[in-house]
Scaffold this motif. Structure first.
Motif, PDB file in Angstrom:
ATOM      1  N   PHE A 159     -32.668  17.068 -40.476  1.00 55.18           N
ATOM      2  CA  PHE A 159     -32.953  15.663 -40.781  1.00 55.18           C
ATOM      3  C   PHE A 159     -33.000  14.817 -39.519  1.00 55.18           C
ATOM      4  O   PHE A 159     -32.085  14.897 -38.702  1.00 55.18           O
ATOM      5  N   PHE A 160     -34.044  14.013 -39.368  1.00 53.99           N
ATOM      6  CA  PHE A 160     -34.006  12.957 -38.352  1.00 53.99           C
ATOM      7  C   PHE A 160     -33.201  11.788 -38.919  1.00 53.99           C
ATOM      8  O   PHE A 160     -32.382  11.195 -38.224  1.00 53.99           O
ATOM      9  N   GLU A 180     -30.853  17.500 -32.133  1.00 59.91           N
ATOM     10  CA  GLU A 180     -32.315  17.574 -32.123  1.00 59.91           C
ATOM     11  C   GLU A 180     -32.715  18.382 -33.349  1.00 59.91           C
ATOM     12  O   GLU A 180     -31.929  18.495 -34.289  1.00 59.91           O
ATOM     13  N   ASP A 205     -31.955   8.791 -26.949  1.00 66.75           N
ATOM     14  CA  ASP A 205     -31.217   7.752 -27.666  1.00 66.75           C
ATOM     15  C   ASP A 205     -29.790   8.259 -27.855  1.00 66.75           C
ATOM     16  O   ASP A 205     -29.532   9.449 -27.667  1.00 66.75           O
ATOM     17  N   LEU A 207     -26.636   8.210 -30.701  1.00 73.31           N
ATOM     18  CA  LEU A 207     -26.375   7.863 -32.095  1.00 73.31           C
ATOM     19  C   LEU A 207     -25.305   6.789 -32.248  1.00 73.31           C
ATOM     20  O   LEU A 207     -25.300   6.053 -33.226  1.00 73.31           O
TER      21      LEU A 207
HETATM   22  N1  HPA Z   1     -31.975  13.107 -34.273  1.00 76.27           N
HETATM   23  C1  HPA Z   1     -32.709  14.215 -34.344  1.00 76.27           C
HETATM   24  N2  HPA Z   1     -33.563  14.556 -33.405  1.00 76.27           N
HETATM   25  C2  HPA Z   1     -33.692  13.753 -32.339  1.00 76.27           C
HETATM   26  C3  HPA Z   1     -32.963  12.585 -32.220  1.00 76.27           C
HETATM   27  C4  HPA Z   1     -32.048  12.251 -33.234  1.00 76.27           C
HETATM   28  O1  HPA Z   1     -31.370  11.227 -33.180  1.00 76.27           O
HETATM   29  N3  HPA Z   1     -33.331  11.987 -31.048  1.00 76.27           N
HETATM   30  C5  HPA Z   1     -34.256  12.782 -30.488  1.00 76.27           C
HETATM   31  N4  HPA Z   1     -34.476  13.852 -31.256  1.00 76.27           N
END
Ligand code: HPA
Length: 236
Positions: A159-160, A180, A205, A207
């Protein structure tokens, strides 16, 4: 020999493969990083180019996003095209406190909740790890550039837009550096075919700290460093 997802002829793909997630980034790598790159496949808009880097044949092709997508390409490249080494060169979200945006994270292992780790045998907790030779090559290439790359565990999520912060919390407590969506699938395909794979990720980024945005220019520079590290790993 063309496969359902790759139309290159036998011998048109090099044994060493750079694999970003994004097809446009693959094109930029072909045009700006490799020498003499030629397009050898373009099924579904996923270009594959073959050229050379420092005189050694090297290909670049995007994985698309997620474990199912990278698993298809890695499987076909290892099984049908004799590819020996794949280095994912992508992005991850930082989750460890001391991982910052713009850092380069080298994925020594990949944790995952995906079925690639659980379907192999009941009760088996499969370890999905990078190639030691490539890992050492990546660390050496980072040191040569004076780059303080982090080496450690990635979490390959399905999941993103995740819904399970509890899983992320446990993984942070266990020292995981970033999240990732592909490394575990790539490492599984490499294990299955006894080939070499590694993931080199630029932190795009964080989280738990969204204050530090990368400018487009910074993103390109950081990515350039990761690319040198990835190519060094392929040549090791
Ligand atoms: N989640 C999943 N994949 C990613 C993220 C993320 O926050 N940032 C870059 N690839």
């Amino acid at each position: 020999m063309p496969t359902p997802h790759i139309s290159a002829e036998p011998g048109q793909i090099a044994p060493l493969m750079l694999m970003p997630g994004d097809p446009r980034r693959a094109r930029r790598i072909a045009e700006g990083f490799l020498d003499g790159a030629q397009l050898v496949s373009e099924v579904r808009g996923i270009g594959c180019w073959t050229g050379t880097w420092q005189g050694t044949p090297m290909s670049v092709m995007a994985s698309g996003m997620g474990i199912p997508s990278i698993s298809i390409y890695a499987e076909e490249l290892f099984r049908e095209y004799g590819v020996q080494r794949i280095c994912r060169v992508g992005t991850c979200g930082g989750i460890a406190d001391d991982v910052k945006v713009r850092d380069v994270v080298i994925g020594e292992v990949a944790h995952t909740t995906s079925q690639v780790a659980t379907l192999q045998a009941p009760g088996l907790s499969l370890s999905l790890g990078a190639s030691f030779t490539m890992l050492r090559g990546a660390v050496d290439a980072a040191a040569e550039q004076g780059l303080n790359a982090r080496v450690g565990a990635l979490f390959s999520s399905d999941f993103f837009y995740g819904t399970r912060p509890d899983i992320i919390k446990v993984l942070v407590e266990l020292g995981t550096l970033g999240v990732e969506m592909e490394a575990a699938g790539l490492y599984f395909a490499a294990a299955r075919h006894r080939r070499d794979a590694l993931s080199v990720c630029t932190v795009s980024d964080h989280l738990f700290d969204s204050s530090e945005d990368m400018s487009a220019e910074e993103r390109e520079t950081s990515f350039e460093k990761a690319l040198q590290v990835a190519a060094g790993a392929l040549l090791a």
